[in-house]
Design a protein around this motif. Structure first.
Motif, PDB file in Angstrom:
ATOM      1  N   PRO A  90      40.785  36.768  26.761  1.00 13.38           N
ATOM      2  CA  PRO A  90      40.829  38.050  27.471  1.00 13.38           C
ATOM      3  C   PRO A  90      40.930  39.234  26.512  1.00 13.38           C
ATOM      4  O   PRO A  90      41.570  39.139  25.470  1.00 13.38           O
ATOM      5  CB  PRO A  90      42.091  37.937  28.319  1.00 13.38           C
ATOM      6  N   THR A  91      40.311  40.322  26.885  1.00 11.99           N
ATOM      7  CA  THR A  91      40.340  41.541  26.062  1.00 11.99           C
ATOM      8  C   THR A  91      41.241  42.609  26.653  1.00 11.99           C
ATOM      9  O   THR A  91      41.199  43.743  26.233  1.00 11.99           O
ATOM     10  CB  THR A  91      38.915  42.107  25.921  1.00 11.99           C
ATOM     11  N   TRP A  92      42.015  42.244  27.686  1.00 14.01           N
ATOM     12  CA  TRP A  92      42.964  43.216  28.231  1.00 14.01           C
ATOM     13  C   TRP A  92      43.955  43.616  27.139  1.00 14.01           C
ATOM     14  O   TRP A  92      44.245  42.812  26.220  1.00 14.01           O
ATOM     15  CB  TRP A  92      43.744  42.601  29.402  1.00 14.01           C
ATOM     16  N   CYS A  93      44.534  44.796  27.242  1.00 11.47           N
ATOM     17  CA  CYS A  93      45.504  45.260  26.245  1.00 11.47           C
ATOM     18  C   CYS A  93      46.710  44.298  26.230  1.00 11.47           C
ATOM     19  O   CYS A  93      47.082  43.763  27.292  1.00 11.47           O
ATOM     20  CB  CYS A  93      46.031  46.652  26.603  1.00 11.47           C
ATOM     21  N   PRO A  94      47.298  44.100  25.078  1.00  8.29           N
ATOM     22  CA  PRO A  94      48.500  43.258  25.045  1.00  8.29           C
ATOM     23  C   PRO A  94      49.553  43.810  26.015  1.00  8.29           C
ATOM     24  O   PRO A  94      49.783  45.020  26.030  1.00  8.29           O
ATOM     25  CB  PRO A  94      48.982  43.376  23.596  1.00  8.29           C
ATOM     26  N   GLY A  95      50.091  42.925  26.838  1.00 10.48           N
ATOM     27  CA  GLY A  95      51.116  43.362  27.786  1.00 10.48           C
ATOM     28  C   GLY A  95      50.565  43.858  29.108  1.00 10.48           C
ATOM     29  O   GLY A  95      51.323  44.221  30.007  1.00 10.48           O
ATOM     30  N   CYS A  96      49.256  43.878  29.259  1.00 11.85           N
ATOM     31  CA  CYS A  96      48.628  44.363  30.498  1.00 11.85           C
ATOM     32  C   CYS A  96      49.123  43.546  31.694  1.00 11.85           C
ATOM     33  O   CYS A  96      49.245  42.320  31.615  1.00 11.85           O
ATOM     34  CB  CYS A  96      47.111  44.238  30.390  1.00 11.85           C
ATOM     35  N   GLY A  97      49.341  44.245  32.812  1.00 10.59           N
ATOM     36  CA  GLY A  97      49.790  43.580  34.019  1.00 10.59           C
ATOM     37  C   GLY A  97      48.788  42.583  34.573  1.00 10.59           C
ATOM     38  O   GLY A  97      49.137  41.700  35.367  1.00 10.59           O
ATOM     39  N   ASN A  98      47.536  42.710  34.153  1.00 10.61           N
ATOM     40  CA  ASN A  98      46.511  41.791  34.650  1.00 10.61           C
ATOM     41  C   ASN A  98      46.750  40.347  34.233  1.00 10.61           C
ATOM     42  O   ASN A  98      46.324  39.428  34.927  1.00 10.61           O
ATOM     43  CB  ASN A  98      45.124  42.225  34.145  1.00 10.61           C
TER      44      ASN A  98
ATOM     45  N   CYS B 243      39.139  47.318  34.922  1.00  7.78           N
ATOM     46  CA  CYS B 243      39.729  46.326  34.016  1.00  7.78           C
ATOM     47  C   CYS B 243      39.839  44.967  34.702  1.00  7.78           C
ATOM     48  O   CYS B 243      39.586  43.925  34.098  1.00  7.78           O
ATOM     49  CB  CYS B 243      41.104  46.774  33.549  1.00  7.78           C
ATOM     50  N   HIS B 244      40.183  44.973  35.999  1.00  9.21           N
ATOM     51  CA  HIS B 244      40.319  43.710  36.729  1.00  9.21           C
ATOM     52  C   HIS B 244      39.038  42.893  36.666  1.00  9.21           C
ATOM     53  O   HIS B 244      39.059  41.680  36.589  1.00  9.21           O
ATOM     54  CB  HIS B 244      40.680  43.999  38.192  1.00  9.21           C
ATOM     55  N   GLY B 245      37.890  43.603  36.726  1.00 12.48           N
ATOM     56  CA  GLY B 245      36.595  42.934  36.816  1.00 12.48           C
ATOM     57  C   GLY B 245      36.258  42.132  35.574  1.00 12.48           C
ATOM     58  O   GLY B 245      35.480  41.169  35.635  1.00 12.48           O
ATOM     59  N   ASN B 246      36.846  42.503  34.457  1.00 11.26           N
ATOM     60  CA  ASN B 246      36.570  41.753  33.223  1.00 11.26           C
ATOM     61  C   ASN B 246      37.094  40.322  33.297  1.00 11.26           C
ATOM     62  O   ASN B 246      36.735  39.482  32.484  1.00 11.26           O
ATOM     63  CB  ASN B 246      37.158  42.480  32.015  1.00 11.26           C
ATOM     64  N   MET B 247      37.921  40.052  34.281  1.00 11.68           N
ATOM     65  CA  MET B 247      38.439  38.696  34.470  1.00 11.68           C
ATOM     66  C   MET B 247      37.320  37.681  34.692  1.00 11.68           C
ATOM     67  O   MET B 247      37.494  36.485  34.468  1.00 11.68           O
ATOM     68  CB  MET B 247      39.400  38.683  35.676  1.00 11.68           C
ATOM     69  N   ARG B 248      36.149  38.166  35.136  1.00  8.04           N
ATOM     70  CA  ARG B 248      35.051  37.241  35.480  1.00  8.04           C
ATOM     71  C   ARG B 248      34.721  36.281  34.337  1.00  8.04           C
ATOM     72  O   ARG B 248      34.287  35.156  34.567  1.00  8.04           O
ATOM     73  CB  ARG B 248      33.800  38.032  35.886  1.00  8.04           C
ATOM     74  N   ASP B 249      34.933  36.741  33.069  1.00  6.50           N
ATOM     75  CA  ASP B 249      34.586  35.884  31.927  1.00  6.50           C
ATOM     76  C   ASP B 249      35.706  34.910  31.556  1.00  6.50           C
ATOM     77  O   ASP B 249      35.520  34.062  30.696  1.00  6.50           O
ATOM     78  CB  ASP B 249      34.269  36.746  30.707  1.00  6.50           C
ATOM     79  N   TRP B 250      36.847  35.066  32.177  1.00  9.30           N
ATOM     80  CA  TRP B 250      38.000  34.264  31.760  1.00  9.30           C
ATOM     81  C   TRP B 250      38.464  33.319  32.844  1.00  9.30           C
ATOM     82  O   TRP B 250      39.532  32.732  32.790  1.00  9.30           O
ATOM     83  CB  TRP B 250      39.152  35.196  31.327  1.00  9.30           C
ATOM     84  N   MET B 251      37.646  33.194  33.867  1.00  6.18           N
ATOM     85  CA  MET B 251      38.026  32.385  35.016  1.00  6.18           C
ATOM     86  C   MET B 251      36.839  31.486  35.327  1.00  6.18           C
ATOM     87  O   MET B 251      35.779  31.971  35.728  1.00  6.18           O
ATOM     88  CB  MET B 251      38.327  33.338  36.185  1.00  6.18           C
ATOM     89  N   ARG B 252      37.014  30.180  35.140  1.00  4.61           N
ATOM     90  CA  ARG B 252      35.894  29.262  35.267  1.00  4.61           C
ATOM     91  C   ARG B 252      35.770  28.772  36.703  1.00  4.61           C
ATOM     92  O   ARG B 252      36.303  27.728  37.082  1.00  4.61           O
ATOM     93  CB  ARG B 252      36.081  28.103  34.299  1.00  4.61           C
ATOM     94  N   VAL B 253      35.054  29.566  37.485  1.00  8.40           N
ATOM     95  CA  VAL B 253      34.764  29.235  38.878  1.00  8.40           C
ATOM     96  C   VAL B 253      33.338  29.718  39.119  1.00  8.40           C
ATOM     97  O   VAL B 253      32.663  30.123  38.175  1.00  8.40           O
ATOM     98  CB  VAL B 253      35.724  29.985  39.847  1.00  8.40           C
ATOM     99  N   TYR B 254      32.875  29.713  40.361  1.00 12.84           N
ATOM    100  CA  TYR B 254      31.645  30.434  40.669  1.00 12.84           C
ATOM    101  C   TYR B 254      32.018  31.912  40.738  1.00 12.84           C
ATOM    102  O   TYR B 254      32.615  32.364  41.712  1.00 12.84           O
ATOM    103  CB  TYR B 254      31.040  29.961  41.984  1.00 12.84           C
ATOM    104  N   GLY B 255      31.720  32.645  39.680  1.00  9.07           N
ATOM    105  CA  GLY B 255      32.100  34.052  39.621  1.00  9.07           C
ATOM    106  C   GLY B 255      30.941  34.957  39.961  1.00  9.07           C
ATOM    107  O   GLY B 255      29.797  34.652  39.652  1.00  9.07           O
ATOM    108  N   VAL B 256      31.266  36.053  40.621  1.00  6.00           N
ATOM    109  CA  VAL B 256      30.240  37.065  40.915  1.00  6.00           C
ATOM    110  C   VAL B 256      30.759  38.412  40.436  1.00  6.00           C
ATOM    111  O   VAL B 256      31.723  38.937  40.988  1.00  6.00           O
ATOM    112  CB  VAL B 256      29.926  37.157  42.425  1.00  6.00           C
ATOM    113  N   GLY B 257      30.160  38.922  39.393  1.00 11.06           N
ATOM    114  CA  GLY B 257      30.532  40.253  38.901  1.00 11.06           C
ATOM    115  C   GLY B 257      29.724  41.279  39.652  1.00 11.06           C
ATOM    116  O   GLY B 257      28.564  41.504  39.352  1.00 11.06           O
ATOM    117  N   GLY B 258      30.317  41.869  40.664  1.00  9.33           N
ATOM    118  CA  GLY B 258      29.568  42.774  41.540  1.00  9.33           C
ATOM    119  C   GLY B 258      29.524  44.194  41.023  1.00  9.33           C
ATOM    120  O   GLY B 258      29.732  44.455  39.837  1.00  9.33           O
ATOM    121  N   LEU B 259      29.273  45.106  41.947  1.00  7.79           N
ATOM    122  CA  LEU B 259      29.218  46.529  41.628  1.00  7.79           C
ATOM    123  C   LEU B 259      30.571  47.160  41.912  1.00  7.79           C
ATOM    124  O   LEU B 259      31.376  46.604  42.667  1.00  7.79           O
ATOM    125  CB  LEU B 259      28.163  47.213  42.497  1.00  7.79           C
ATOM    126  N   HIS B 260      30.776  48.347  41.371  1.00 10.22           N
ATOM    127  CA  HIS B 260      32.032  49.050  41.610  1.00 10.22           C
ATOM    128  C   HIS B 260      32.211  49.322  43.106  1.00 10.22           C
ATOM    129  O   HIS B 260      31.359  49.952  43.735  1.00 10.22           O
ATOM    130  CB  HIS B 260      32.021  50.364  40.823  1.00 10.22           C
TER     131      HIS B 260
END
Lengths: 281, 578
Positions: A14-22, A51-68
């Motif tokens: 993950p590329t979230w900031c260290p300590g991020c609530g995500n 920032c939440h949407g970046n989770m798509r790369d760190w979660m191995r499921v059928y992911g859909v990175g949609g639009l804002h």
């Protein structure tokens, strides 16, 4: 596979900031899927943008990175096509309540069997810290240097009034409790909303882990809508977390009769075609 | 007795709420059931009651491509109808009216106009029927004036009102009969517009363009539609909503067009053939979603029914003003296909084709229709619908080399079309990503990967061009005038060509229903052979000519452009070219 949680690892850090609530949200989400025994190939997670949407790369499921803002319509389309899937929308306060506010209200009204997790940190962090619709009055941000002037939106009162059938709030600094709420939300048959209080350690110096820890307290679920509305509206020195309200109601999938058979399993031809054509005589 | 007519044009007008549209539909169905070819066109303002509504029905013993501006029989349910449509009358036209509403001054009309006063109000009043049933009386009157047997009308009344119960059928049949008998008794000698009998009777179906698109979608395997209401595609909604349970399809009314297109993309991603339909304003909201389908490579069919813009424009009228809009819609570069049917059979065929194309190439496919196509009534030979091919599914991923992960966006494949997997597949995990991505769907900003992935998507364009059909050519091989057109101007041009032929002018129409991607080289070769090219469009800027110039370098000088909200009339085209 060493542990069931490994099925959700992608091997990308993950590329979230260290300590991020995500981080707490991601950990709790994985833990709840493991707890419920839901395999990754039966899980579709639809992400908005933020920032939440970046989770798509760190979660191995059928992911859909949609639009804002558009995670909820996408998620509803997926669920109607194949209602056997577990469909979760990962959104943010700006994504879900700002850009996608209308979709949120109408999803609550329709009551599709999907779970919405709102990463709620009061700011637009991916665009480096402007105020979001849930930002408190007075919060100084890049777009509100003098402090926010407008009243914040409470996503949960919207969900409740809109017709949401599972309305809850969690705190990303309490992963076991958040895991429990997620598990309940995912198990709930209907539109379940989890508003997750989540510190942005980079762009919001006010709402830190400490700030939240001093204030959050757990509540028991209520059966009466008005009481639930009153309870979840509390904000200030004390902030309630937990499942505020749950009810059973027909889902979109029930009303559309998509479960038996699933739309994906239907033959491509239509039945009674000859009679149908005859109606144009 | 005079020779029976091969073709007549009938028009009825009155206040909105008078049942104008339904009377046109009933007349059309009554005669199409007996093998007559029909085209019917409605005109109405955007309100529910009080405005002026008109429907014009052409009835012909041979196939008919378009109406003309000339009316043989005008039924006026109010005086406004006379004021607005008197100009359509010609020598010997019939005017049916109720002298309670108005009395004609003969000198205001062409010579020998036949005024047929029918006590429409009294007939319904005496029967204790509602005043809305004056249109049914008028249908009885019309049937008699066309020299047809009353059963032609009675048959359609029975099926049209059947669902409402026996009493309603009887009441309508009775007042229609009054109108019929009234003409036989009072005007029995009027036989100028007796219709000839149809020699070659084909089985005909009557439908509007939206319904033809809908049948094409159903035959194309469509199971999910999310459509926000908007003129002129509302009868597509009715068709799907009315048959939802029977066909097990799902029609959802979304909160807006943004939601609609995203729902359809979600359902298509999950493995279900999906569509949206809208008009320009709604499509403006959708364009971000088109871009999403583009990068995710999700099949999607979009029915874009054009009407005059900008903004609200003239919502219930027609225009071809949105040709370039879908071609350039959506941010970023990606491939899309644009099809533009010219009549109802093409609405059916291209709609079905759109679903196969979108599956095969994993791109958004547009069916570019307009108000004229969508809301006109057309007769289509039943054989057009016989033995539809089974819808073709795109390839399903069989890649097992990466465990439960697949290269959903495999770049090594031919034509850039990589196999899909669907959620629920055990060995199919990938990310459908709006962000630029690698072959598994994981986010990337790597410059080399970006170029490669973009090339993978864009190379579909040449593959599609290679299989794209050439435009259809109608008329004389050797022509003095070659019309260039796309979409719904086809009908009026074909009719105009018949007029021009009578004048000894050889003509040809090169009609484009496959619009984009454009096969520039082959089309340039085709057009280079023509002597005099005339571009005919229903817009103010010549959008098709612009596209043609962009893709072929050919700059058509002669353009016939019309954007007053009305379809071209054949005689207008004739007048402009000679």
């Amino acid at each position: 596979m060493n542990s069931p949680i490994d099925q959700f690892q992608t091997g990308i850090s993950p590329t979230w900031c260290p300590g991020c609530g995500n981080f707490g949200i991601l950990a709790a989400l994985k833990a709840s899927l493991v707890k419920l025994g839901i395999p990754n190939h039966e899980t579709v997670i639809v992400y908005g943008v933020g920032c939440h949407g970046n989770m798509r790369d760190w979660m191995r499921v059928y992911g859909v990175g949609g639009l804002h803002g558009r995670a909820l319509p996408l998620a509803q389309g997926v669920k109607l096509a194949n209602s056997k899937l577990h469909v979760i929308a990962i959104t943010g306060d700006g994504d879900c309540i700002g850009e996608g506010g209308n979709h949120f209200l109408h999803a609550a009204k329709r009551n599709p069997d999907i779970t919405v997790i709102i990463h709620d940190n009061q700011v637009y962090s991916l665009t480096t810290g402007q105020a979001s619709p849930t930002a408190e009055i007075g919060l100084a941000t890049k777009s509100t240097p003098e402090g926010v002037l407008e009243s914040p939106v409470n996503p949960l009162s919207l969900a409740l009034v809109g017709g949401g059938t599972f309305v809850s709030r969690g705190f990303s600094g309490d992963i076991p409790y958040l895991t429990d709420i997620f598990s309940q939300a995912i198990s709930h048959r209907g539109f379940s909303v989890v508003d997750v209080l989540q510190p942005c350690v980079t762009f919001d110096p006010v709402h830190s882990y400490e700030w939240y820890r001093k204030r959050v307290y757990k509540v028991e679920r209520l059966t009466e809508k008005r009481q639930a509305l009153e309870c979840l509206s509390e904000w200030g020195d004390k902030i309630p977390v937990g499942v505020f309200y749950e009810e059973k109601r027909d889902t979109s999938e029930d009303r559309e009769y998509v479960a038996t058979p699933q739309l994906i399993d239907l033959p491509l031809e239509i039945p009674n075609r000859e009679a149908f054509l005859g109606s144009f005589r | 007795m005079k020779a029976r007519k091969q073709r007549i044009t009938w028009k009825i007008g009155g206040e909105a709420g008078f049942g104008i549209m339904s009377s046109g539909t009933m007349l059309a169905k009554a005669f199409s059931r007996h093998g007559y070819h029909i085209i019917a066109s409605n005109e109405y303002p955007s309100l529910i009651r009080g405005g002026h509504n008109v429907i014009t029905v052409g009835i012909s013993t041979t196939p008919i491509h378009s109406l003309t501006g000339v009316v043989d029989i005008l039924v006026a349910l109010n005086k406004e109808t006379i004021d607005l449509h008197k100009n359509n009358l010609h020598e010997g036209s019939y005017v049916i009216y109720d002298s309670k509403d108005w009395e004609p001054h003969e000198t205001d009309f062409p010579q020998n106009t036949q005024f047929i006063a029918v006590p429409l109000s009294n007939i319904v009043k005496l029967r204790g029927a509602e005043s809305v049933m004056r249109n049914t009386v008028a249908l009885g009157v019309t049937t008699a004036l066309l020299g047809a047997d009353f059963s032609v009308l009675a048959d359609v009344i029975a099926s049209q009102f059947g669902e409402k119960g026996k009493d309603i059928v009887e009441e309508n049949t009775l007042v229609a009969r009054y109108g019929y008998d009234f003409i036989k008794k009072e005007y029995g000698l009027l036989d100028s517009y007796y219709l000839d009998f149809v020699q070659e009777k084909a089985e005909l179906l009557t439908m509007n363009g939206s319904e033809a698109v809908g049948i094409g979608a159903l035959d194309g395997g469509m199971k999910f539609a999310a459509i926000y209401p908007m003129t002129p595609i509302n009868s597509l909604i009715s068709l799907f909503a009315d048959h939802e349970k029977e066909f097990r399809i799902t029609y959802i009314q979304p909160e807006d067009e943004i939601s609609g297109i995203n729902m359809a993309i979600g359902a298509s991603y999950a493995g279900v053939r999906s569509m949206v339909a809208t008009s320009g304003g709604g499509f403006s909201l959708m364009v971000e979603g088109v871009s999403l389908a583009g990068i995710m490579e999700v099949p999607l069919v979009i029915d874009l029914g054009m009407r005059p813009g900008p903004a609200t424009g003239m919502p219930t009228w027609t225009e071809q003003g949105e040709l370039l809009f879908p071609i350039f819609s959506g941010h970023g570069e990606f491939v899309r296909i644009i099809l533009a049917p010219g009549d109802a059979p093409e609405c059916y065929r291209l709609s079905k084709f759109a679903f196969d194309l979108s599956q095969e190439y994993q791109v958004p496919v547009f069916i570019l229709t307009d108000k004229y196509l969508n809301e006109n009534l057309w007769t289509v030979q039943k054989k057009e619908f016989e033995h539809p091919s089974v819808p073709k599914n795109g390839e399903r991923s069989k890649d097992k080399s990466h465990g439960d992960h697949v290269k959903r966006y495999d770049m090594s494949v031919k034509n850039g079309v990589s196999a899909r997997s669907f959620p629920g597949d055990k060995n199919g995990l990938y990310i459908a990503n709006s962000y630029e991505h690698d072959e598994y769907g994981y986010t990337t900003e790597d410059p080399g990967l970006r170029i490669a992935m973009s090339r993978k998507r864009l190379q579909k364009e040449q593959a599609i061009i290679d299989v794209s059909p050439l435009p259809s050519v109608y008329g004389d091989n050797e022509s003095d005038i070659t019309f260039i057109a796309y979409g719904s101007t086809k009908g009026p041009i074909l009719e105009a060509m018949d007029f021009l032929k009578e004048k000894g002018i050889r003509t040809k129409l090169i009609h484009f229903s496959w619009i984009y991607p454009f096969n520039g080289k082959r089309i340039k070769d085709l057009l280079d052979l023509e002597k005099r090219l005339i571009d005919v469009e229903g817009n103010g800027t010549g959008q098709f000519a612009k596209l043609l110039k962009q893709e072929t370098g050919l700059d058509i000088q002669e353009k016939l452009l019309k954007n007053n909200g009305r379809q071209w009339l054949p005689e207008e085209i004739v007048e402009k070219v000679i």
